[in-house]
Design a protein around this motif. Structure first.
Motif, PDB file in Angstrom:
ATOM      1  N   MET A 218       0.409  45.391 -20.073  1.00 21.27           N
ATOM      2  CA  MET A 218       0.956  44.277 -21.138  1.00 21.27           C
ATOM      3  C   MET A 218       2.467  44.508 -21.797  1.00 21.27           C
ATOM      4  O   MET A 218       3.223  43.754 -21.993  1.00 21.27           O
ATOM      5  CB  MET A 218       0.040  43.929 -22.175  1.00 21.27           C
ATOM      6  CG  MET A 218       0.170  42.705 -22.840  1.00 21.27           C
ATOM      7  SD  MET A 218       0.200  41.290 -21.813  1.00 21.27           S
ATOM      8  CE  MET A 218      -1.535  41.020 -21.651  1.00 21.27           C
ATOM      9  N   ALA A 219       2.713  45.964 -21.963  1.00 17.42           N
ATOM     10  CA  ALA A 219       3.693  46.181 -22.680  1.00 17.42           C
ATOM     11  C   ALA A 219       4.993  45.754 -21.739  1.00 17.42           C
ATOM     12  O   ALA A 219       5.868  45.277 -22.130  1.00 17.42           O
ATOM     13  CB  ALA A 219       3.662  47.819 -22.891  1.00 17.42           C
ATOM     14  N   GLU A 220       4.721  45.931 -20.378  1.00 17.90           N
ATOM     15  CA  GLU A 220       5.822  45.586 -19.563  1.00 17.90           C
ATOM     16  C   GLU A 220       6.185  43.819 -19.416  1.00 17.90           C
ATOM     17  O   GLU A 220       7.201  43.444 -19.589  1.00 17.90           O
ATOM     18  CB  GLU A 220       5.550  46.044 -18.166  1.00 17.90           C
ATOM     19  CG  GLU A 220       5.567  47.657 -18.078  1.00 17.90           C
ATOM     20  CD  GLU A 220       6.637  48.201 -18.958  1.00 17.90           C
ATOM     21  OE1 GLU A 220       7.700  47.871 -18.629  1.00 17.90           O
ATOM     22  OE2 GLU A 220       6.140  49.212 -19.703  1.00 17.90           O
ATOM     23  N   ALA A 221       4.978  43.056 -19.285  1.00 15.00           N
ATOM     24  CA  ALA A 221       5.002  41.666 -19.471  1.00 15.00           C
ATOM     25  C   ALA A 221       5.803  41.310 -20.760  1.00 15.00           C
ATOM     26  O   ALA A 221       6.388  40.518 -20.747  1.00 15.00           O
ATOM     27  CB  ALA A 221       3.620  40.954 -19.264  1.00 15.00           C
ATOM     28  N   VAL A 222       4.969  41.789 -21.940  1.00 12.86           N
ATOM     29  CA  VAL A 222       5.822  41.460 -23.107  1.00 12.86           C
ATOM     30  C   VAL A 222       7.456  41.723 -23.054  1.00 12.86           C
ATOM     31  O   VAL A 222       8.228  40.939 -23.618  1.00 12.86           O
ATOM     32  CB  VAL A 222       5.284  42.166 -24.252  1.00 12.86           C
ATOM     33  CG1 VAL A 222       5.945  42.245 -25.739  1.00 12.86           C
ATOM     34  CG2 VAL A 222       3.651  41.530 -24.648  1.00 12.86           C
TER      35      VAL A 222
END
Ligand code: NAD
Length: 359
Positions: free
Chosen positions: A19-23
């Motif tokens: 999720m850190a990458e999508a955010v």
């Protein structure tokens, strides 16, 4: 949609890493002035159980109801497997889907040309594959009443029973989703049923035919589910969009996803009648690799692209993200799950950053 609210639910296991990458990607688009969104983060699944005792806390549900769209990582893990069934992480997700009424589950299975060798099928069968399975998500045999385990009348033997039921309106709304999507793609819709045996399917077929009168530009065909399973493996490129029931779609979409050979690549969307959606990768929390920084973030990034396309109406931004993913694969970068000889294996962080750079 101006200033759309997106709720971020990282969940458990690799959830926070992917999720850190999508955010980071959404933030990069925002910083570049390409996207006007507000992001808020909340807890679900095991993380929420640890914090509040509930897999779907009221506060999270309230934020989910307020949001225009939700991006979810994954929930679950061995730590919570011994809790009673109703309080497990996965229940939080099921409850969220049903509370939001997201009845249409969209599962694209797209073969990236760079990953053809990762499929278990021959390259000529899968190269260029692009099918979209539309699964009914809130009805059918998984929800029908009555259900249970009882003693069979006049015997000591127990029997399990479930009810398969679909109303005309439930069938009509999911068929319309299928037709609308087919209209924007290859204009072919295959409705999958078991009308030779099941009355529910007989009605399903009748309603699909009736709805097709409003979509003269889309070619409707029907296929029995057993044949559809066989055809998906024999010759999957014959399909454009498939629409089907909850249980048939559950099985067929898993089958179709594995044609592309890579669970870490596949996004999904679950949508309500107004276009509000819950977007998530199809994979789980992968406890075996959690915390190692090696998980593939692309399914989550591609889920964010679906969010932009279907809820925010930003198809052109979604196209850009998908093209960026293609370019990163062209550069030979791979996370461990999709590696092949001659490619360079990178971690979650580096893969996410490479997509942002390619944008
Ligand atoms: P899983 O999808 O988590 O993992 C299956 C295999 O695929 C594992 O070897 C894993 O390492 C690998 N994998 C999955 N995602 C990957 C990624 N992004 N990058 C690289 N490799 C990846 O399925 P599972 O092992 O059956 O389930 C683990 C937990 O996740 C369980 O608690 C299960 O209930 C839960 N689960 C949650 C969801 C969801 O949140 N939607 C879906 C499936 C399973």
């Amino acid at each position: 949609m101006v200033g759309a609210k997106i709720l971020i639910l990282p969940g458990d296991g690799i959830g926070s890493e992917i999720m850190a990458e999508a955010v980071a990607l959404l933030e990069a688009l925002r910083a570049a002035g390409d996207l006007d969104v507000e992001l808020e983060t909340a807890a679900i699944g095991g993380a929420a159980i640890d914090a509040t005792g509930q897999p779907l806390p009221e506060a999270t549900l309230a934020l989910a109801r307020e949001a225009d769209a939700i991006l979810l990582g994954a929930v679950g893990g061995p730590r919570w497997d011994k809790i009673e069934r109703d309080l497990r992480p996965e229940r939080g997700l099921l409850r969220l889907r049903s509370a939001l009424g997201v009845f249409a589950n969209l599962r694209p299975a797209v073969m990236y040309p760079q990953l053809v060798s990762a499929s278990s099928l021959k390259p000529d069968v899968v190269s260029g594959l692009d099918v979209l399975i539309v699964r009914e998500l809130t009805g059918g045999i998984y929800f029908g009443q009555p259900r249970g385990i009882r003693t069979r009348a006049g015997t000591n033997e127990r029997e399990g029973f479930n009810t398969l039921v679909y109303s005309e309106s439930e069938i009509e709304r999911i068929c319309r989703v299928g037709f609308d999507l087919a209209r924007k793609r290859g204009r072919r819709l295959c409705s999958v049923d078991k009308a030779n045996v099941l009355e529910t399917s007989e009605l399903w077929r009748e309603v699909a035919e009736r709805v097709s009168a409003d979509y003269a530009d889309v070619e409707l065909s029907h296929m029995y589910v057993d044949n559809a399973a066989m055809q998906l493996v024999r010759s999957p490129k014959q399909f454009d969009v498939m629409v089907t029931t909850n249980m048939f779609g559950d099985i067929l979409s898993d089958l179709a996803s594995m044609l592309t050979g890579s669970i870490g690549m596949l996004p999904s969307a679950s949508m309500d009648a107004a276009g509000k959606g819950l977007y998530e990768p199809i994979h789980g929390a992968a406890p075996d690799i959690a915390g190692k920084g090696v998980a593939n973030p692309l399914a989550t990034i591609l889920s964010a692209a679906m969010l932009l396309r279907y809820t925010l109406g930003r198809g052109e931004l979604a196209d850009r993200i998908e093209a960026a993913v293609g370019r990163v694969l062209d550069q030979g970068l791979r996370t461990a799950d999709i590696q092949s000889p001659g490619t360079r294996v990178v971690g979650t962080r580096e893969m996410g950053q490479a997509v942002i750079d390619a944008l």
